[in-house]
Design an enzyme around this catalytic site. Sequence first.
Site, PDB file in Angstrom:
ATOM      1  N   PRO A 216     -12.188  -2.467   3.518  1.00 53.10           N
ATOM      2  CA  PRO A 216     -12.678  -1.092   3.704  1.00 53.10           C
ATOM      3  C   PRO A 216     -13.525  -0.720   2.484  1.00 53.10           C
ATOM      4  O   PRO A 216     -13.039  -0.736   1.354  1.00 53.10           O
ATOM      5  CB  PRO A 216     -11.391  -0.265   3.768  1.00 53.10           C
ATOM      6  CG  PRO A 216     -10.414  -1.058   2.953  1.00 53.10           C
ATOM      7  CD  PRO A 216     -10.786  -2.507   3.067  1.00 53.10           C
TER       8      PRO A 216
ATOM      9  N   ASP B 132     -14.499  -2.571  -2.816  1.00 53.52           N
ATOM     10  CA  ASP B 132     -13.289  -2.669  -2.003  1.00 53.52           C
ATOM     11  C   ASP B 132     -12.412  -1.445  -2.270  1.00 53.52           C
ATOM     12  O   ASP B 132     -11.812  -1.311  -3.337  1.00 53.52           O
ATOM     13  CB  ASP B 132     -12.545  -3.956  -2.355  1.00 53.52           C
ATOM     14  CG  ASP B 132     -11.429  -4.277  -1.370  1.00 53.52           C
ATOM     15  OD1 ASP B 132     -10.881  -3.334  -0.761  1.00 53.52           O
ATOM     16  OD2 ASP B 132     -11.096  -5.470  -1.225  1.00 53.52           O
ATOM     17  N   HIS B 133     -12.326  -0.562  -1.279  1.00 60.48           N
ATOM     18  CA  HIS B 133     -11.629   0.719  -1.454  1.00 60.48           C
ATOM     19  C   HIS B 133     -10.115   0.550  -1.513  1.00 60.48           C
ATOM     20  O   HIS B 133      -9.391   1.499  -1.828  1.00 60.48           O
ATOM     21  CB  HIS B 133     -12.009   1.664  -0.311  1.00 60.48           C
ATOM     22  CG  HIS B 133     -11.949   3.113  -0.683  1.00 60.48           C
ATOM     23  ND1 HIS B 133     -11.232   3.590  -1.758  1.00 60.48           N
ATOM     24  CD2 HIS B 133     -12.527   4.213  -0.112  1.00 60.48           C
ATOM     25  CE1 HIS B 133     -11.361   4.898  -1.841  1.00 60.48           C
ATOM     26  NE2 HIS B 133     -12.146   5.304  -0.863  1.00 60.48           N
ATOM     27  N   ARG B 134      -9.618  -0.623  -1.226  1.00 64.15           N
ATOM     28  CA  ARG B 134      -8.177  -0.842  -1.340  1.00 64.15           C
ATOM     29  C   ARG B 134      -7.736  -0.822  -2.795  1.00 64.15           C
ATOM     30  O   ARG B 134      -6.611  -0.407  -3.105  1.00 64.15           O
ATOM     31  CB  ARG B 134      -7.795  -2.193  -0.711  1.00 64.15           C
ATOM     32  CG  ARG B 134      -8.000  -2.287   0.784  1.00 64.15           C
ATOM     33  CD  ARG B 134      -7.692  -3.684   1.286  1.00 64.15           C
ATOM     34  NE  ARG B 134      -8.548  -4.699   0.673  1.00 64.15           N
ATOM     35  CZ  ARG B 134      -8.381  -6.007   0.847  1.00 64.15           C
ATOM     36  NH1 ARG B 134      -7.388  -6.455   1.608  1.00 64.15           N
ATOM     37  NH2 ARG B 134      -9.201  -6.871   0.265  1.00 64.15           N
TER      38      ARG B 134
END
Length: 384
Positions: free
Chosen positions: A178, A355-357
């Site tokens: 995400p 990477d939004h994680r």
Amino acid sequence: MANEFKFTDVGEGLHEGKVTEILKQVGDQIKIDEALFVVETDKVTTELPSPFAGTISAINVKVGDVVSIGQVMAVIGEKTSTPLVEPKPQPTEEVAKVKEAGASVVGEIKVSDNLFPIFGVKPHATPAVKDTKVASSTNITVETTQKPESKTEQKTIAISTMRKAIAEAMTKSHAIIPTTVLTFYVNATKLKQYRESVNGYALSKYSMKISYFAFFVKAIVNALKKFPVFNASYDPDQNEIVLNDDINVGIAVDTEEGLIVPNIKQAQTKSVVEIAQAIVDLANKARTKKIKLTDLNKGTISVTNFGSLGAAVGTPIIKYPEMCIVATGNLEERIVKVENGIAVHTILPLTIAADHRWVDGADVGRFGKEIAKQIEELIDLTVA
């Protein structure tokens, strides 16, 4: 003495490749390191140079064959009376005469007065049927010509091994990661002026001009030293983020076969000039099919240049399992308001996808501001 040209391992984990070109014929002379085959793997299309010099006495493969590690592809040295590959039969010329003829179909159409009950309408013969015979029973015989059906041909495009690998990698990245995406507009006016002032010197000393892209890559590398999380990757087996010591910057290169991303190894140790030279070298190797899998492996962050195609902003896809990708857009001259009025500034659109994680938008914002600072203040971007 005859020497066997075998398909050898050209990179990590490679077991087979597809022959796409054969550059020599039986009986030709070949030198050491001269290319004999072009082979496509799931990661790269590359030339296979000969480890021997001499006369090619046999070629054991043909275009389209899939070869495995250790397979003998050719024999170089003593000539053999019978080649190991049968010659292709020559096509014979045949002349066929086809006569086209239109078929006429004659049918009868029975027309009743009941078909025309409104306003006393009666059937009238059209010019196409005016010569037909109308019986007293209102039977009409019409001669019609059957038209050939028009066929729309569909074209197909074969999916190459490399294109299939790209598709799988992009699908995997898009499905797993995400992304958070931010775009910055960086004032590159000072950089433009500086580059123009040193390119003459660079051309005389290094036989090349320093591209804007080289300056941008150097600025990104400088910023990564302060924000190492963007030079990291996630290890799902250990459930931890791995911070990489080396900054191996992947450079997106557009080739006829598709996108290839070789990387500049240990970019943190290189100057602007060395980065510029590496970019040119890797791009040339990728486009001339001389790239090696070692050039593609172990990348830690990717950079792509939208500006090379005149684009300003886009949404780049992160190369799994990397943490981040940075995209530079087309430089634009813009009128901006300054303290004493207005001025024309050179603006660089800079897009970061992460990477939004494991990082938040605020982290991306701080990283982007640091890259902008490096460019705007020319920090460690000098050409020596």
